[in-house]
Design a protein around this motif. Structure first.
Motif, mmCIF file in Angstrom:
data_model
loop_
_atom_site.group_PDB
_atom_site.id
_atom_site.type_symbol
_atom_site.label_atom_id
_atom_site.label_comp_id
_atom_site.label_asym_id
_atom_site.label_seq_id
_atom_site.Cartn_x
_atom_site.Cartn_y
_atom_site.Cartn_z
ATOM 1 N N ILE A 213 19.081 -21.141 3.137
ATOM 2 C CA ILE A 213 19.736 -19.848 2.908
ATOM 3 C C ILE A 213 21.066 -19.796 3.659
ATOM 4 N N VAL A 214 21.004 -20.199 4.921
ATOM 5 C CA VAL A 214 22.214 -20.157 5.740
ATOM 6 C C VAL A 214 23.282 -21.083 5.148
ATOM 7 N N LEU A 215 22.827 -22.291 4.775
ATOM 8 C CA LEU A 215 23.750 -23.276 4.224
ATOM 9 C C LEU A 215 24.435 -22.747 2.967
ATOM 10 N N SER A 216 23.641 -22.157 2.092
ATOM 11 C CA SER A 216 24.217 -21.699 0.829
ATOM 12 C C SER A 216 25.191 -20.549 1.048
ATOM 13 N N THR A 217 24.884 -19.668 2.010
ATOM 14 C CA THR A 217 25.824 -18.569 2.241
ATOM 15 C C THR A 217 27.108 -19.085 2.869
ATOM 16 N N VAL A 218 26.977 -20.070 3.761
ATOM 17 C CA VAL A 218 28.189 -20.658 4.358
ATOM 18 C C VAL A 218 29.029 -21.311 3.261
ATOM 19 N N ALA A 219 28.354 -22.032 2.372
ATOM 20 C CA ALA A 219 29.069 -22.693 1.287
ATOM 21 C C ALA A 219 29.770 -21.675 0.406
ATOM 22 N N LEU A 220 29.054 -20.572 0.174
ATOM 23 C CA LEU A 220 29.618 -19.524 -0.681
ATOM 24 C C LEU A 220 30.902 -18.976 -0.090
ATOM 25 N N SER A 221 30.895 -18.756 1.217
ATOM 26 C CA SER A 221 32.112 -18.172 1.795
ATOM 27 C C SER A 221 33.215 -19.221 1.941
ATOM 28 N N LEU A 222 32.851 -20.474 2.207
ATOM 29 C CA LEU A 222 33.869 -21.526 2.318
ATOM 30 C C LEU A 222 34.574 -21.730 0.981
ATOM 31 N N ASN A 223 33.811 -21.497 -0.066
ATOM 32 C CA ASN A 223 34.335 -21.708 -1.409
ATOM 33 C C ASN A 223 35.565 -20.863 -1.700
ATOM 34 N N THR A 224 35.664 -19.739 -1.008
ATOM 35 C CA THR A 224 36.773 -18.832 -1.309
ATOM 36 C C THR A 224 38.010 -19.140 -0.474
ATOM 37 N N LEU A 225 37.921 -20.092 0.449
ATOM 38 C CA LEU A 225 39.116 -20.480 1.211
ATOM 39 C C LEU A 225 40.104 -21.162 0.273
ATOM 40 N N PRO A 226 41.339 -20.738 0.260
ATOM 41 C CA PRO A 226 42.309 -21.338 -0.668
ATOM 42 C C PRO A 226 42.511 -22.830 -0.411
ATOM 43 N N GLU A 227 42.388 -23.253 0.853
ATOM 44 C CA GLU A 227 42.641 -24.670 1.170
ATOM 45 C C GLU A 227 41.605 -25.576 0.533
ATOM 46 N N LEU A 228 40.390 -25.043 0.370
ATOM 47 C CA LEU A 228 39.310 -25.887 -0.128
ATOM 48 C C LEU A 228 39.151 -25.808 -1.639
ATOM 49 N N GLN A 229 39.892 -24.906 -2.245
ATOM 50 C CA GLN A 229 39.700 -24.725 -3.687
ATOM 51 C C GLN A 229 40.510 -25.730 -4.490
ATOM 52 N N ASP A 230 39.956 -26.118 -5.611
ATOM 53 C CA ASP A 230 40.662 -26.984 -6.565
ATOM 54 C C ASP A 230 41.252 -26.111 -7.660
#
Lengths: 845, 439
Positions: A213-230
C-alpha cells in the motif's frame, strides 16, 4: 441418616441450625397457626424488617399505605404459606421478617412508604435499583423527578452498551463456515488473510500488504513529478515506465488479495458489503477501468473525453491509502466515530454554514461600495467567511473598510467558538469507542491465550475467572433484557415451592430440593435431578440468546421438519401428564452421573432428550438425534474455533460438578430426594433405565468421596467449594440454589407487580414493563430494537401459555431446536451455548 | 389503642435529662441539654412536652414504647444520623448518596431550618433544584398540550388545533409537513438572497442600476408571503399574545418579515415622491441587511441551535471574559506593534487604531497578511501576541464548551424525565380520584 455420613454431617448440621434460627419454627415443628400470626400482628404496632442483615423498624400503618406492594401484602398475610410467599423468613416472637435482598436499596424503598417520595441512592447502579424496585413491587414511575433524570440516563447508557456488546458478539459469531466445499482450507485461508494475529504467516502477510500500500501510494505521487514523467507521441505527459511497472505489481497484489479473500469468505454478500472490502474494490477498479478505456479507445478519436475520464479514475487511485484502515484500529475507530456522531457533525456543519451565511452577507453589505472590492457578491464572500471562521486566513480577500474589519473581527471569534463547541462531543465518542476497541482486542487475546492453555492442560482457575469476567459483562444484559418472558414461567416455582415442599415432607432438604425445580410444582416433578436444572437453565439461556440475537432463526427452524416434529411433541405432551410411578431407577441413574464427567455429560444429554422420548412417537429419530448430539463435542473438534468452545464447556461442567457434589450434605439423602421426585415423574424412563442397568456399580458413598478427592486436586476448586459450603445463612444447598431464584427473580417479580398494581396500571404492566421504555423507544432506535427482542420473546411466551402447557414442556420443545442447531450446519449456536453455560454456572457457584 | 391507658411519657426520659429515640429501628440516646440548642426543633419540643406528660406527644412521634422508654419515629435513620449533627456541630452535611431533595424533606420533618445546611452541600442541593425547575418547566409545557381536550368552545378548539399544527411538529403528520415546508422556505429564501447579489445574474433597471432579476424577486415574494402567513397564524393561535410577541424566536420571525414590507412601502412612497431619493435608497440598503435575520429562523427547527443559544445565554459571563481578554490583548499588542514598527520607513502600521485590525487577525491566528510587522522587534511582538491570543481564547472558552456539552447531553434525559413526571402526576391524581370515588 446423618450418622452414616460423618464427613458431611457438619455441613448438614450447619444448615439445620440455620433453619432453626428461624426461632419458633424449627424444622420438625409445625408452622405457626394463623391465630398466632394474627396475634403477633395485633400485639405490635411496629414491625422489624431485616433486609440482608440490616434491621429496620417501621409501623404497620406505614406499610398499609401501599397495600398492593410486597410489604403491603405482608400485613395481610395470616397463614404461614402466604407469609413465606412474601418474605424469605420470619420470626413471630421477635416480630421480625427477613428478606434476602440488598439492604442499601431498601432504605430508599422504605422511605417511599414513609414519605411517599421515591428517591434513589446516589451510588446505586440504576439497573440493580430497578431490579430491587421490581422485587418490592414498586413501579419505577414513582421515582421522583430529581432522581429520575439520573436513573434514565444510566439506563440508557447501559442499554447502549449492551446493544454494542450484542452487535460485537454477532460479528464475532458471523464468520462460521457452513458451505461444504473444502471448508478447512477456506477457513485456514480466511484466518491467514483476515486475522493477522492468528499466526506468524498471517502477520507477515499483513506486513507485506501494508508495504504494498505504501509503495503504491509513493509511486502514485512520484508519478506526478514533472522530472519523472515521459511524454507520449501526442506531447502529453504520461507515466514513467518503471513506475508503471511498480503500479502494475501493486495492483496485481491487491487484486489477488481481494479475490482470495472473496473466495474464502464465509458469507459472500456480507463480504461484498463490508466497508473495508468496498474500499479495496475501489482501490483496484480504477486501474482496470483505465486500461479498458485506453485500450478500447486507442483508435477512436474521442481522445479528449477518454482522457478526462481516465484522469478521474486516476484520482480514485488515492483511495488505496484508505486500505491502511484494515491494518489500523485507530483509523477504524475514526471511521466508526464519524459514523456514530453524524448528529454532532451535522451540528458542526450547520453552525459553520449559518456563521458563513451571516458574516458573508454582513461583510458584503459593508464592503460592496469600496473601490475594486473583492466582495462582489454574497456567494463570493462565502470563501472569505470560511477561511476566516476556520482561522486559516490566506489573505487573498480581506476587508478594507472599518465596518468590514469589525465584522471580520467578530467573524474570527465566532468561528473559534462555533467550531470548538460540538467537537468535544465527537471527541468523547471517539475516545469511548477507542477504549472499547482496545478492551475488545485485549479480551480477544486473553481468550486465545486461554484456549492455548486449555489445549495444553486444563486450567480450571483461568476458566472460572474468564467465566466470571464474561458473565459480569453479559449477565445483566441477559437478565434485564430478555429473560423476563422466561422468568414468568419460573415465578410459580419461586412462590409456590415452599408450601408444596412442606406438604410433601417437613424436612428442609426436601423443601430446598423442590425449590430447584422450574415451573409449577405439580408438573415440575417431571424433571427431577438437580443438575438437570443447570442444564435447563443453560438451555433457557440458549433459547433466550437465540431469540435475542436472531429472532428469525426460530421462525426458519420452525418451518423445517424438525420444527414440525417438535410441534408434535408439544401436542403430545398435553394429554400425557398423568403421573406414573417410576423413580428409583432414575435416581440411580442420576447418581451414576456424578461418578465421572464423561458419563455426566452423556447423562445430561440423556436427560435433555428423554422427555422427548417419552412423548414422541418418532422414537428412532429422537435416538438418532441424541446420538448426534452426544457427538457434537467431537464434531466441534474439527473446527478450530469450535474446538475451544467444546472444551470449555466440558471443563466448565467439570468445575461445576465439584461444588455441587461436595456441598451436598449427604449422598444418600440425595438419592432419597430423587426418589421423591421419582414418585411423580413419568419421563426419563427408557434411557436412564438402560444406563442404570449398565453401570450402577459404584456405591454412592464412594462416589462422593472420589469426587471430593478430585476436587482437592485443584486448589481453586476446593477453595471454591469451601466458600460455597460456608455461605450463610442458608444451607449450602440453598446457596447453590440461590441462583435460580436470583437470576430470575426479576420476572417473578414483574408478575408480582402485575398482580399488585391497580387495574389501569396492570394494563400498562402487561403491555410493557415500564412506560419509560415505551417512551424511550421513540427517541432512540437502539432502544426500540431491544424492545423488539423482548416483544419477540413475549410472543413465544404467549404461544406457550396458549397451549395450556407447563413451561417445562414448552421449553422442551424449543430446546429441540437448540439441539439441532448444535448438530446441524448451524454451528453459530455453539458459542452461545457456552456463554449460557457459563452464566448459569456463575450464578450457581 | 384507645383502651390502653395513656402511657407515662415521662418514663421516656432517662436519668440526667436524656431521651431515648428509635428512628426506623435505630436506637439513639440524646442528651436533653443538647437538644435545647434548637428549641423549635421536633426533638426539643418532644423533650419539653414529654416532661409535662402533655397530650401533644402522640402528634410529635409515631409510637411510644413504655417498656424500653423510647420514642419511635417512622423516619429514615440514615438521614437522621446526619441531621442530629446539628445539635452538636451547628451545621449539617448531606451524606453522600442521599438525594438532597429527600434530605430537605427529612429536615423539614425534624423542624430544622435549612440555613444550617453547610455551604458545600448547598451547591449540591441547588444543582438538583435547578434540574427540578427545568423539568418543571418542561412538564408545564406538556401539561399545556394536554389541556387541548378541555377546550369547550369551537373557537378555542380551532385555536388549539392551529397552535399544535404550527408549533408542535411532532404532534401530527400535517404539523410535520408544515414544519418541513417552513424549513425549506427558509433555506430557499436564504439562497435567493445570496444569488441576488451575484453581478452576473443581476439586471439593469430603468435608471441603469443593477437590481435582482424578476424571477428571484418572485421567489422572494412568495417566501415572504409564506413567512407572513406563518407568523400571523402563530400569532392568531397563540394563547398568550403578549408572551408570544416578546419571545425570542418570534422576534426573529418578525425581524425577518418586517424589512420586506418596509422596503415595499418606502418604494411606494418613493414613487409618490414625498421623500428625498437618496435617503430612501440608504434606508432600503440598511433594511436589506436585516434580511439576514431569516437565517436565524432555522433555530426553530434545530435543537442543536437552540442548545447553542442556551449555552451562550448561560455562559454570558465567560463570553464577557473572552471579549475582555481579547480587548486587553488587542490594545496592548497593537500599541506595542505600532511603536516598534515606527522605526521602519515603509511601515504598514500607520496608527494604533489601524493596528487593532492586525492584532485581532494575529491573536485569532487568522493572519491575512495584509498588515505584517517588518522589524525584528515587531516580529517578536507578533509571536508573543499570537501565543497570548491562543491562551486568551482557550481559557474562557472551556467553560462555554462545558456548558454546551452538559446541556446537550442533558436535554434528552430531561425530556424523558419530564414525561415521566407527567405520568406520575396522572397516576397520583388517578389514584386520588379512585380513592374519592371509593369513599
Amino acid at each position: 441418616m446423618f450418622a452414616s455420613l460423618p464427613t458431611t454431617k457438619v455441613t448438614m448440621e450447619k444448615s439445620f441450625t440455620d433453619m432453626n434460627k428461624v426461632g419458633s419454627r424449627s424444622t420438625s415443628s409445625l408452622p405457626p397457626e394463623p391465630v398466632d400470626i394474627l396475634q403477633s400482628k395485633t400485639c405490635f404496632r411496629r414491625v422489624r424488617l431485616n433486609v440482608g442483615g440490616l434491621p429496620h423498624e417501621v409501623l404497620w400503618r406505614t406499610l398499609d399505605r401501599l397495600p398492593r406492594t410486597r410489604l403491603g401484602k405482608l400485613r395481610d398475610c395470616n397463614t404461614h404459606e402466604s407469609l413465606m410467599e412474601v418474605c424469605d423468613d420470619y420470626n413471630l416472637e421477635e416480630n421480625e421478617y427477613f428478606f434476602d435482598r440488598h439492604p442499601g436499596a431498601f432504605t430508599s424503598i422504605l422511605n417511599f412508604y414513609r414519605t411517599g417520595k421515591l428517591h434513589m441512592m446516589e451510588e446505586m447502579c440504576a439497573l440493580s435499583f430497578s431490579q430491587e424496585l421490581d422485587y418490592w413491587g414498586i413501579d419505577e414511575i414513582y421515582l421522583e423527578s430529581c432522581c429520575q433524570a439520573r436513573y434514565h440516563q444510566k439506563k440508557e447508557q447501559m442499554n447502549e452498551e449492551l446493544k454494542r456488546e450484542a452487535d460485537n458478539m454477532k460479528d464475532r459469531e458471523g464468520d462460521e463456515f457452513d458451505n461444504t466445499c473444502c471448508k478447512e482450507k477456506r477457513k485456514k485461508l480466511w484466518d491467514l488473510l483476515e486475522k493477522p494475529s492468528s499466526s506468524v504467516a498471517a502477520k507477515i502477510l499483513a506486513i507485506i500488504s501494508i508495504l504494498f500500500i505504501v509503495l503504491s501510494t509513493v509511486a502514485l505521487s512520484l508519478n506526478t513529478l514533472p522530472e519523472l514523467q515521459d511524454t507520449d507521441e501526442y506531447g502529453h505527459a504520461s507515466d514513467n515506465p518503471q513506475l508503471a511497472h511498480v503500479e502494475a505489481v501493486c495492483i496485481a497484489w491487491f487484486t489477488m488479495e481481494y479475490l482470495l479473500r472473496f473466495l474464502s469468505s464465509p458469507n459472500k454478500w456480507k463480504f461484498f458489503k463490508g466497508p473495508l472490502n468496498v474500499i479495496d474494490l475501489l482501490a483496484i477498479l480504477p486501474y482496470y477501468v483505465t486500461i479498458f478505456l485506453t485500450e478500447s479507445n486507442k483508435s477512436v478519436l474521442q481522445f479528449q473525453n477518454v482522457r478526462r475520464v481516465v484522469q478521474i479514475f486516476r484520482i480514485m487511485r488515492i483511495l488505496r491509502i484508505l486500505k491502511l484502515a484494515r491494518h489500523s484500529t485507530g483509523l477504524q475507530s475514526l471511521g466508526f466515530t464519524l459514523r456514530r456522531s453524524y448528529n454532532e457533525l451535522g451540528l458542526l456543519i450547520l453552525f459553520l454554514a449559518m456563521g458563513i451565511m451571516i458574516f458573508s452577507s454582513l461583510v458584503f453589505f459593508a464592503e460592496k461600495d469600496e473601490e475594486d472590492t473583492k466582495f462582489k457578491s454574497i456567494p463570493a464572500s462565502f470563501w472569505w467567511a470560511t477561511i476566516t471562521m476556520t482561522t486559516v486566513g490566506y489573505g487573498d480577500i480581506y476587508p478594507k473598510t472599518l465596518l468590514g474589519k469589525i465584522v471580520g473581527g467578530l467573524c474570527c471569534i465566532a468561528g473559534v467558538l462555533v467550531i470548538a463547541l460540538p467537537i468535544p462531543i465527537i471527541v468523547n465518542n471517539f475516545s469511548e469507542f477507542y477504549k472499547e476497541q482496545k478492551r475488545q482486542e485485549k479480551a480477544l487475546k486473553r481468550r486465545e491465550a486461554l484456549e492455548r492453555a486449555k489445549r495444553n492442560g486444563s486450567i480450571v482457575s483461568m476458566n472460572l475467572k474468564e467465566a466470571f469476567a464474561r458473565s459480569a459483562e453479559l449477565m445483566d444484559v441477559v437478565v434485564e433484557k430478555s429473560e423476563r418472558p422466561h422468568d414468568n414461567h419460573l415465578s410459580p416455582s419461586r412462590w409456590k415451592w415452599n408450601p408444596k415442599g412442606r406438604a410433601a415432607s417437613e424436612t428442609s432438604s426436601n423443601r430446598s430440593f423442590n425449590a430447584q425445580e422450574l415451573g409449577s410444582p405439580n408438573e415440575a416433578r417431571v424433571s427431577s435431578p438437580q443438575r438437570l436444572n443447570v442444564q435447563k437453565l443453560e438451555e433457557m439461556y440458549n433459547q433466550m440468546a437465540k431469540t435475542q440475537s436472531q429472532p428469525n432463526l426460530n421462525a426458519k427452524d420452525r418451518s423445517t421438519r424438525a420444527g414440525k416434529q417438535r410441534d408434535e411433541i408439544e401436542l403430545g405432551a398435553i394429554p400425557d401428564h398423568g403421573p406414573t410411578v417410576l423413580g428409583t431407577r432414575e435416581g440411580v441413574g442420576d447418581m451414576k452421573s456424578l461418578s465421572s464427567i464423561d458419563s455426566y455429560i452423556s447423562c445430561a444429554t440423556d436427560f435433555q432428550e428423554n422427555p422427548r422420548f417419552a412423548h414422541s412417537s418418532a422414537l428412532d429419530h429422537g435416538l438418532q438425534e441424541a446420538h448426534r448430539f452426544s457427538h457434537s463435542p467431537a464434531a466441534t473438534l474439527v473446527q478450530h474455533s469450535s474446538l475451544k468452545l467444546g472444551q470449555q464447556t466440558k471443563v466448565e461442567r467439570e468445575s461445576m460438578l465439584f461444588p455441587t457434589s461436595v456441598t451436598k450434605p449427604s449422598y444418600s439423602e440425595n438419592a432419597r430426594k430423587f426418589f421423591f421426585s421419582g414418585n411423580s415423574s413419568k419421563s426419563l424412563i427408557p434411557k436412564s433405565g438402560c444406563r442404570s442397568e449398565g453401570e450402577s456399580g459404584p456405591s454412592p458413598l464412594s462416589d462422593s468421596s472420589v469426587l471430593s478427592d478430585r476436587s482437592l486436586l485443584s486448589p481453586e476448586v476446593s477453595a471454591y467449594t469451601t466458600a460455597s459450603s460456608r455461605t450463610p445463612p442458608k444451607s449450602p444447598e440453598n446457596a447453590a440454589l440461590a441462583p435460580t431464584v436470583f437470576t430470575f427473580h426479576d420476572s417473578s417479580i414483574s408478575k408480582y407487580i402485575d398482580a399488585d398494581t391497580d387495574d389501569d396500571e396492570h394494563l400498562r404492566d402487561i403491555s410493557d414493563t415500564s412506560p419509560s421504555e415505551h417512551l424511550l423507544a421513540g427517541s432512540s432506535p437502539k432502544r426500540s430494537s431491544n424492545i423488539n427482542f423482548q416483544k419477540g420473546s413475549n410472543h413465544l411466551e404467549v404461544a406457550h401459555k396458549m397451549m395450556g402447557q407447563n413451561c417445562l414442556f414448552s421449553m422442551e420443545g424449543i430446546r429441540g431446536v437448540a439441539h439441532e442447531n448444535h448438530v446441524g450446519p448451524e454451528m453459530t449456536r455453539r458459542p452461545k451455548l457456552e456463554r449460557g453455560c457459563q452464566n448459569t454456572l456463575d450464578k450457581s457457584l | 389503642m384507645w383502651t390502653v391507658p395513656k402511657p407515662k411519657y415521662g418514663a421516656g426520659l432517662c436519668a440526667e435529662g436524656q431521651i431515648a429515640v428509635n428512628i426506623g429501628g435505630v436506637r439513639a440516646v440524646l442528651v436533653g441539654d443538647v437538644l435545647k440548642r434548637y428549641p423549635e426543633s421536633r426533638l426539643a419540643e418532644l423533650l419539653r412536652s414529654s416532661a409535662r406528660d402533655s397530650d401533644v406527644v402522640p402528634s410529635l412521634c409515631d409510637d411510644f414504647d413504655p417498656a424500653r422508654g423510647e420514642f419511635y419515629f417512622d423516619r429514615d435513620p440514615d438521614a437522621f444520623k446526619c441531621i442530629v449533627d446539628v445539635y452538636y456541630f451547628g451545621e449539617i452535611h448531606i451524606k453522600r448518596g442521599i438525594c438532597p431533595v429527600c434530605f430537605i424533606k427529612e429536615m423539614e420533618f425534624w423542624k430544622i431550618d435549612q440555613s444550617v445546611l453547610d455551604e458545600c452541600c448547598k451547591s449540591y442541593l441547588s444543582e438538583k433544584e435547578e434540574e427540578l425547575r427545568e423539568i418543571a418547566t418542561k412538564v408545564k409545557v406538556i401539561l399545556e398540550d394536554l389541556e387541548t381536550e378541555r377546550c369547550v368552545t369551537r373557537a378555542q378548539r380551532c385555536q388549539r388545533f392551529l397552535w399544535k399544527l404550527m408549533e408542535k411538529p411532532g404532534s401530527s403528520l400535517p404539523a410535520r409537513v408544515v414544519a418541513i415546508a417552513s424549513f425549506v422556505s427558509v433555506l430557499v429564501s436564504a439562497v435567493v438572497m445570496c444569488m441576488g447579489t451575484i453581478p452576473e445574474l443581476q439586471v439593469e433597471d430603468a435608471e441603469g442600476k443593477l437590481v435582482e432579476p424578476p424571477s428571484l424577486e418572485a421567489i422572494e415574494t412568495a417566501c415572504m408571503l409564506w413567512f407572513t402567513a406563518e407568523y400571523l397564524l402563530r400569532l392568531a393561535s397563540a394563547p398568550n399574545k403578549l408572551h408570544f410577541a416578546l419571545s425570542f424566536m418570534n422576534v426573529i420571525d418578525f425581524m425577518a418579515i418586517m424589512p420586506f414590507y418596509v422596503v415595499l412601502s418606502l418604494t411606494y412612497l418613493d414613487t409618490s415622491s414625498v421623500m428625498e431619493l437618496g435617503n430612501v435608497q440608504q434606508a432600503v440598503q440598511a433594511l436589506r441587511i436585516m434580511r439576514i435575520a431569516r437565517i436565524f429562523k432555522l433555530a426553530r427547527h434545530s435543537s442543536g441551535l437552540q442548545t447553542l443559544t442556551y449555552a451562550l445565554k448561560r455562559s454570558l459571563k465567560e463570553l464577557g471574559l473572552l471579549l475582555m481578554y481579547m480587548g486587553v490583548g488587542i490594545f496592548v499588542f497593537s500599541a506595542l506593534a505600532y511603536t516598534m514598527e515606527q522605526s521602519h520607513p515603509e511601515t504598514l502600521f500607520r496608527s494604533i487604531p489601524q493596528s487593532f485590525w492586525w492584532a485581532i487577525i494575529t491573536m485569532t491566528t487568522v493572519g491575512y497578511g495584509d498588515i505584517y510587522p517588518k522589524t525584528t522587534l515587531g516580529k517578536c511582538n507578533a509571536a508573543v501576541s499570537f501565543l497570548c491570543g491562543v491562551i486568551a481564547i482557550a481559557l474562557p472558552i472551556h467553560p462555554i464548551i462545558n456548558n454546551f456539552v452538559v446541556f446537550y447531553n442533558k436535554q434528552k434525559v430531561l425530556e424523558t424525565a419530564a414525561k415521566h413526571e407527567v405520568e406520575l402526576m396522572e397516576l397520583k391524581s388517578g389514584r386520588e380520584a379512585r380513592r374519592k370515588s371509593r369513599d
